[in-house]
Write an enzyme that holds these catalytic residues in place. Structure first.
Site, PDB file in Angstrom:
ATOM      1  N   ASP A   6       0.877  -1.180   0.000  1.00  0.00           N
ATOM      2  CA  ASP A   6       0.000   0.000   0.000  1.00  0.00           C
ATOM      3  C   ASP A   6       0.912   1.227   0.000  1.00  0.00           C
ATOM      4  O   ASP A   6       2.135   1.108   0.162  1.00  0.00           O
ATOM      5  CB  ASP A   6      -0.885  -0.015   1.263  1.00  0.00           C
ATOM      6  CG  ASP A   6      -1.789   1.210   1.368  1.00  0.00           C
ATOM      7  OD1 ASP A   6      -2.347   1.639   0.338  1.00  0.00           O
ATOM      8  OD2 ASP A   6      -1.937   1.768   2.483  1.00  0.00           O
ATOM      9  N   SER A   7       0.309   2.408  -0.094  1.00  0.00           N
ATOM     10  CA  SER A   7       1.098   3.638  -0.020  1.00  0.00           C
ATOM     11  C   SER A   7       1.663   3.857   1.386  1.00  0.00           C
ATOM     12  O   SER A   7       2.595   4.628   1.557  1.00  0.00           O
ATOM     13  CB  SER A   7       0.218   4.827  -0.390  1.00  0.00           C
ATOM     14  OG  SER A   7      -0.848   4.942   0.541  1.00  0.00           O
ATOM     15  N   TYR A  38      -1.058   8.155  -2.429  1.00  0.00           N
ATOM     16  CA  TYR A  38      -1.296   7.776  -3.815  1.00  0.00           C
ATOM     17  C   TYR A  38      -2.548   8.484  -4.376  1.00  0.00           C
ATOM     18  O   TYR A  38      -2.746   8.510  -5.581  1.00  0.00           O
ATOM     19  CB  TYR A  38      -1.549   6.260  -3.925  1.00  0.00           C
ATOM     20  CG  TYR A  38      -0.324   5.371  -3.863  1.00  0.00           C
ATOM     21  CD1 TYR A  38       0.967   5.873  -3.735  1.00  0.00           C
ATOM     22  CD2 TYR A  38      -0.469   3.985  -3.967  1.00  0.00           C
ATOM     23  CE1 TYR A  38       2.077   5.025  -3.691  1.00  0.00           C
ATOM     24  CE2 TYR A  38       0.623   3.131  -3.941  1.00  0.00           C
ATOM     25  CZ  TYR A  38       1.893   3.655  -3.798  1.00  0.00           C
ATOM     26  OH  TYR A  38       2.980   2.799  -3.769  1.00  0.00           O
ATOM     27  N   GLY A  39      -3.358   9.001  -3.462  1.00  0.00           N
ATOM     28  CA  GLY A  39      -4.705   9.477  -3.826  1.00  0.00           C
ATOM     29  C   GLY A  39      -4.791  10.539  -4.888  1.00  0.00           C
ATOM     30  O   GLY A  39      -5.806  10.650  -5.567  1.00  0.00           O
ATOM     31  N   CYS A  69      -4.550  -1.643  -1.577  1.00  0.00           N
ATOM     32  CA  CYS A  69      -4.776  -0.214  -1.782  1.00  0.00           C
ATOM     33  C   CYS A  69      -5.821  -0.070  -2.883  1.00  0.00           C
ATOM     34  O   CYS A  69      -5.624  -0.591  -3.993  1.00  0.00           O
ATOM     35  CB  CYS A  69      -3.455   0.432  -2.209  1.00  0.00           C
ATOM     36  SG  CYS A  69      -3.628   2.155  -2.715  1.00  0.00           S
ATOM     37  N   ASN A  70      -6.904   0.612  -2.573  1.00  0.00           N
ATOM     38  CA  ASN A  70      -7.971   0.790  -3.569  1.00  0.00           C
ATOM     39  C   ASN A  70      -7.494   1.631  -4.744  1.00  0.00           C
ATOM     40  O   ASN A  70      -7.838   1.368  -5.897  1.00  0.00           O
ATOM     41  CB  ASN A  70      -9.182   1.467  -2.925  1.00  0.00           C
ATOM     42  CG  ASN A  70      -9.881   0.566  -1.940  1.00  0.00           C
ATOM     43  OD1 ASN A  70     -10.843  -0.107  -2.281  1.00  0.00           O
ATOM     44  ND2 ASN A  70      -9.405   0.519  -0.712  1.00  0.00           N
ATOM     45  N   THR A  71      -6.693   2.653  -4.449  1.00  0.00           N
ATOM     46  CA  THR A  71      -6.230   3.562  -5.496  1.00  0.00           C
ATOM     47  C   THR A  71      -5.322   2.823  -6.477  1.00  0.00           C
ATOM     48  O   THR A  71      -5.485   2.925  -7.694  1.00  0.00           O
ATOM     49  CB  THR A  71      -5.458   4.740  -4.855  1.00  0.00           C
ATOM     50  OG1 THR A  71      -6.248   5.283  -3.797  1.00  0.00           O
ATOM     51  CG2 THR A  71      -5.151   5.814  -5.864  1.00  0.00           C
ATOM     52  N   GLU A 147      -1.765   9.196   8.053  1.00  0.00           N
ATOM     53  CA  GLU A 147      -0.321   8.894   8.092  1.00  0.00           C
ATOM     54  C   GLU A 147       0.432   9.810   9.067  1.00  0.00           C
ATOM     55  O   GLU A 147       1.560   9.518   9.452  1.00  0.00           O
ATOM     56  CB  GLU A 147       0.300   9.036   6.691  1.00  0.00           C
ATOM     57  CG  GLU A 147      -0.093   7.939   5.706  1.00  0.00           C
ATOM     58  CD  GLU A 147       0.693   6.643   5.880  1.00  0.00           C
ATOM     59  OE1 GLU A 147       1.849   6.700   6.309  1.00  0.00           O
ATOM     60  OE2 GLU A 147       0.121   5.577   5.602  1.00  0.00           O
ATOM     61  N   CYS A 178     -11.059   3.061   1.020  1.00  0.00           N
ATOM     62  CA  CYS A 178      -9.605   3.265   1.081  1.00  0.00           C
ATOM     63  C   CYS A 178      -9.147   2.487   2.302  1.00  0.00           C
ATOM     64  O   CYS A 178      -9.792   2.544   3.367  1.00  0.00           O
ATOM     65  CB  CYS A 178      -9.305   4.760   1.249  1.00  0.00           C
ATOM     66  SG  CYS A 178      -7.594   5.128   1.722  1.00  0.00           S
ATOM     67  N   THR A 179      -8.058   1.747   2.165  1.00  0.00           N
ATOM     68  CA  THR A 179      -7.645   0.861   3.256  1.00  0.00           C
ATOM     69  C   THR A 179      -7.137   1.622   4.484  1.00  0.00           C
ATOM     70  O   THR A 179      -7.005   1.028   5.557  1.00  0.00           O
ATOM     71  CB  THR A 179      -6.582  -0.149   2.766  1.00  0.00           C
ATOM     72  OG1 THR A 179      -5.498   0.580   2.142  1.00  0.00           O
ATOM     73  CG2 THR A 179      -7.170  -1.119   1.763  1.00  0.00           C
ATOM     74  N   HIS A 180      -6.892   2.907   4.343  1.00  0.00           N
ATOM     75  CA  HIS A 180      -6.527   3.705   5.522  1.00  0.00           C
ATOM     76  C   HIS A 180      -7.748   3.976   6.428  1.00  0.00           C
ATOM     77  O   HIS A 180      -7.587   4.194   7.633  1.00  0.00           O
ATOM     78  CB  HIS A 180      -5.972   5.082   5.101  1.00  0.00           C
ATOM     79  CG  HIS A 180      -4.530   5.064   4.698  1.00  0.00           C
ATOM     80  ND1 HIS A 180      -4.091   4.558   3.491  1.00  0.00           N
ATOM     81  CD2 HIS A 180      -3.421   5.515   5.342  1.00  0.00           C
ATOM     82  CE1 HIS A 180      -2.776   4.704   3.415  1.00  0.00           C
ATOM     83  NE2 HIS A 180      -2.346   5.282   4.518  1.00  0.00           N
TER      84      HIS A 180
HETATM   85  N1  DGL Z   1      -4.742   3.159   1.179  1.00  0.00           N
HETATM   86  C1  DGL Z   1      -4.967   3.684  -0.090  1.00  0.00           C
HETATM   87  C2  DGL Z   1      -6.263   3.292  -0.744  1.00  0.00           C
HETATM   88  O1  DGL Z   1      -6.807   2.280  -0.367  1.00  0.00           O
HETATM   89  C3  DGL Z   1      -4.207   4.855  -0.619  1.00  0.00           C
HETATM   90  C4  DGL Z   1      -4.430   6.153   0.037  1.00  0.00           C
HETATM   91  C5  DGL Z   1      -3.457   7.201  -0.470  1.00  0.00           C
HETATM   92  O2  DGL Z   1      -2.258   6.937  -0.443  1.00  0.00           O
HETATM   93  O3  DGL Z   1      -3.919   8.266  -0.906  1.00  0.00           O
HETATM   94  O4  DGL Z   1      -6.749   3.956  -1.629  1.00  0.00           O
END
Ligand code: DGL
Length: 271
Positions: A6-7, A38-39, A69-71, A147, A178-180
């Site tokens: 993931d990011s 990554y968003g 990571c969804n992105t 983060e 988003c996994t965050h």
């Molecule tokens: N955890 C990420 C996701 O699921 C990325 C979030 C990011 O880095 O912007 O999209």
């Protein structure tokens, strides 16, 4: 060995379920914190990072990969699958369980702007129209604020902004796309109220990994957490979020070496 990335720390909310589901698997996690978030990055840049990370994880001996990571899944998983001959499992917002479960007929999706703008996501969402009203809410800056640690004042400000349209639309299911976001689940629930059910697909993804990982899931049960960013920061974040320190320890963290990609060294375009 299963490689997961993931990011940043978001993918750990998926890794925790994989760890529980596959106790024998050796898990190698890469948090790309030097490149986070990554968003809002371009698709080309995301592809370049995903190529580097996937190649590196495979070079370490991973025979299955999870894009936690969804992105990154939305923009890069198809190209990774075309290029690499191993099983690659991605994540995507849980629109289906939300649309099947809603009673109010309105569901909310919280995700990065990049996920919501992707054609992969738009195709997924179009399957549930016109029966369900889908409120897409980009949460700019939220993964980055997470983060910064649970005490970051930005988290509550962004969450308040992102839940306004949800409440106004009367949604009764909100997808953590988003996994965050599972890391701030309790705060979101507090803002949305208990009438709204939050949908987190981490456990379901672990089930999918267990079905598909095969021999990659047979090992000594080791967990290594690597970061391309600051090692001290990763350790700090793991101890600061209760959901993370329940499952992971600072002693599992390591600094990642510089990553290079076969995809780029063999001349594929990053423009
Ligand atoms: N955890 C990420 C996701 O699921 C990325 C979030 C990011 O880095 O912007 O999209």
């Amino acid at each position: 060995m299963i490689g997961v990335f993931d990011s940043g720390i978001g993918g750990l909310t998926v890794l925790q379920w994989i760890r529980q589901r596959l106790p024998q698997a050796d898990l190698l996690y890469l948090a790309d914190q030097a490149f986070a978030p990554y968003g809002a990055k371009s698709s080309a840049l995301l592809q370049q990072r995903c190529d580097c990370i996937a190649d590196w994880l495979i070079a370490q001996g991973c025979t299955a990969l999870v894009v936690a990571c969804n992105t990154a899944t939305a923009h890069c998983v198809d190209a990774l699958r075309d290029r690499l001959a191993i099983d690659i499992i991605g994540v995507e917002p849980g629109i289906k369980p939300a649309a099947l479960g809603t009673r109010s007929g309105a569901i909310g999706i919280l995700a990065t702007e990049n996920t919501l703008a992707s054609s992969r996501y738009q195709q997924l969402a179009s399957r549930f129209n016109p029966n369900t009203r889908v409120v897409n809410q980009p949460c700019s800056g939220l993964a980055d604020a997470i983060e910064q640690g649970p005490d970051s004042p930005q988290i509550d400000t962004i969450l308040a902004r992102c839940t306004t349209a949800m409440t106004a639309a009367g949604v009764d299911r909100v997808v953590l796309g988003c996994t965050h976001y599972p890391l701030v689940k309790d705060r979101l629930q507090g803002l949305l109220g208990t009438r709204v059910q939050l949908i987190d697909t981490g456990e379901a993804i672990a089930g999918e990994v267990a079905r598909r990982a095969g021999a990659a899931a047979l090992g000594q049960g080791t967990t290594r957490l690597l970061t391309t960013g600051s090692l001290a920061r990763l350790k700090q974040l793991i101890s600061a979020y209760p959901q993370l320190c329940t499952h992971f320890q600072a002693s599992q963290c390591e600094a990642a070496p510089p990553l290079t990609s076969k995809a780029q060294t063999s001349g594929s375009s990053s423009a």
